[in-house]
Design a protein around this motif. Structure first.
Motif, mmCIF file in Angstrom:
data_model
loop_
_atom_site.group_PDB
_atom_site.id
_atom_site.type_symbol
_atom_site.label_atom_id
_atom_site.label_comp_id
_atom_site.label_asym_id
_atom_site.label_seq_id
_atom_site.Cartn_x
_atom_site.Cartn_y
_atom_site.Cartn_z
ATOM 1 N N VAL A 83 0.849 -1.193 0.000
ATOM 2 C CA VAL A 83 0.000 0.000 0.000
ATOM 3 C C VAL A 83 0.882 1.239 0.000
ATOM 4 C CG1 VAL A 83 -2.070 -0.908 1.108
ATOM 5 C CG2 VAL A 83 -0.196 -0.123 2.514
ATOM 6 N N GLY A 84 0.268 2.369 -0.276
ATOM 7 C CA GLY A 84 1.032 3.612 -0.287
ATOM 8 C C GLY A 84 0.274 4.651 -1.059
ATOM 9 N N SER A 243 -2.971 -2.716 -3.483
ATOM 10 C CA SER A 243 -4.393 -2.394 -3.395
ATOM 11 C C SER A 243 -4.613 -1.148 -2.557
ATOM 12 C CB SER A 243 -5.171 -3.561 -2.808
ATOM 13 O OG SER A 243 -6.540 -3.220 -2.730
ATOM 14 N N HIS A 244 -5.659 -0.424 -2.920
ATOM 15 C CA HIS A 244 -6.039 0.716 -2.096
ATOM 16 C C HIS A 244 -7.033 0.287 -1.033
ATOM 17 C CE1 HIS A 244 -3.967 3.892 -4.207
ATOM 18 N NE2 HIS A 244 -4.252 3.260 -5.331
ATOM 19 N N ARG A 245 -7.660 -0.883 -1.252
ATOM 20 C CA ARG A 245 -8.622 -1.368 -0.273
ATOM 21 C C ARG A 245 -7.916 -2.291 0.695
ATOM 22 N NH1 ARG A 245 -12.539 -3.181 -4.452
ATOM 23 N NH2 ARG A 245 -13.471 -1.252 -5.213
ATOM 24 N N LEU A 258 4.577 1.904 1.363
ATOM 25 C CA LEU A 258 5.562 2.686 0.619
ATOM 26 C C LEU A 258 5.198 4.154 0.724
ATOM 27 C CD1 LEU A 258 6.210 1.047 -2.867
ATOM 28 C CD2 LEU A 258 7.835 1.369 -1.024
ATOM 29 N N GLN A 259 6.177 4.967 1.030
ATOM 30 C CA GLN A 259 5.962 6.411 0.970
ATOM 31 C C GLN A 259 7.180 7.009 0.299
ATOM 32 O OE1 GLN A 259 4.732 6.615 5.139
ATOM 33 N NE2 GLN A 259 3.266 8.173 4.550
ATOM 34 N N ASP A 260 6.953 7.719 -0.794
ATOM 35 C CA ASP A 260 8.065 8.322 -1.535
ATOM 36 C C ASP A 260 9.158 7.321 -1.863
ATOM 37 O OD1 ASP A 260 7.380 10.834 -2.163
ATOM 38 O OD2 ASP A 260 8.025 11.691 -0.241
#
Ligand SMILES: Nc1ncnc2c1ncn2[C@@H]1O[C@H](COP(=O)(O)OP(=O)(O)OP(=O)(O)O)[C@@H](O)[C@H]1O
Ligand SMILES: [Mg+2]
Length: 292
Positions: A83-84, A243-245, A258-260
């Motif tokens: 996700v991220g 997935s966003h869900r 994950l971020q950046d």
């Protein structure tokens, strides 16, 4: 008078030749491109069991760093959730696992063998990839699915169609599985296109399955139904699901956030909720949304 017709014909032929050579030029330009991913693999393996090991992987597009220091380890049969935020590098990460790009620094190993050394034929056969933007050919639904495995029988096609929750909809089409989908699948809904692409990946019987937001256009109930149908199938494969869900990631063996381009949180669903960070927040929001 006698010369009129031959003159017209010559003009016509010159026109055809000109157009033909322009097209041929364009086709040749395409054929002359050499793929960036070279088939240099010499490892003597016949199949991949599905052990994925990424070791401090870095990646950038044209010098712009995207992924930084990614470590990931998944034993065969495990499920990894990713996700991220938008543009955080999720699609890039899974594209690296499928070797659509070459890693810049670090290493990806399948069953302990560096990905570069695995012959492309074996790699492509073992990895099922459902990309975020699906691609269908203007052919019948049957042939679009069979593209994943040219040797698939009609019974197998009917079975994957059922697993992907498409049976009813396809039966409703006048020609069923032999319905021709328009150019790039225009005559189908987004969710139908996604599920046909999923069916195509499943019929390959891959040992590694990658779903990049593959059910985003399918409603929550249908998604739950498909995941339920696929439970036995997924048990035996290593799966990476973007997935966003978050609901569809709850039973993952590990979820990474994950971020950046960096992994900022990782753990099981329960651990991440207790961490009270990005994941926990997003999960609370989605639960609220559901209640509302
Ligand atoms: N082919 C490309 N060339 C250059 N930059 C790219 C390319 N593809 C993606 N990027 C950049 O890389 C970053 C990560 O993109 P990526 O598609 O991996 O994000 P994502 O997490 O999958 O996002 P989304 O949730 O929108 O699918 C973005 O900033 C994007 O602009
Ligand atoms: Mg993406």
């Amino acid at each position: 008078m006698i010369l009129v017709w031959p003159m017209i014909a010559i003009g016509w032929v010159i026109n055809i030749i000109e157009r033909g050579s322009a097209s041929m030029g364009r086709i040749n330009k395409l054929l002359d491109v050499s793929p960036e991913i070279k088939d240099t693999g010499k490892a003597k393996i016949k199949t991949i069991r599905g052990l994925i090991d990424m070791k401090s992987v870095f990646f950038s597009y044209n010098g712009k760093p995207i992924l930084k220091n990614i470590d990931l380890y998944a034993e065969p049969g495990k499920k990894i959730g990713i996700v991220g935020g938008i543009g955080s590098g999720k699609s890039t990460l899974v594209a690296l696992i499928a070797r659509l790009y070459e890693v810049e620094k670090g290493e990806i190993l399948f069953d302990g063998v560096p990905i570069r050394e695995i012959p492309l034929k074996i790699l492509r056969r073992s990895v099922g990839f459902v990309p975020q933007d699906v691609f269908l050919f203007s052919d019948t639904i049957r042939e679009n699915i069979r593209f994943g495995n040219p040797n698939a029988t009609d019974d197998e096609i009917v079975e994957v169609v059922r697993l992907c929750g498409l049976s009813d909809e396809i039966e409703g089409f006048p020609k069923g599985l032999d319905t021709v989908v328009g150019e790039r699948g225009l005559s189908l809904s987004g969710g139908q296109r996604q599920r046909i692409t999923l069916a195509r990946a499943i019929i390959k019987n891959p040992s590694i399955l990658i779903l990049d937001d593959a059910l985003s256009s399918v409603d929550t109930e249908k998604e739950a139904e498909i995941i339920d149908n696929l439970r036995d199938f997924l048990k035996e494969r290593t799966t990476s699901i973007v997935s966003h869900r978050l609901k569809s990631l709850i039973d993952s063996d590990e979820v990474i956030v994950l971020q950046d381009g960096e992994i900022t949180e990782r753990g099981t669903h329960q651990e991440l909720v207790e961490m009270n960070g990005f994941y926990a927040n997003l999960f609370r929001l989605q639960q609220l949304e559901e209640v509302l």
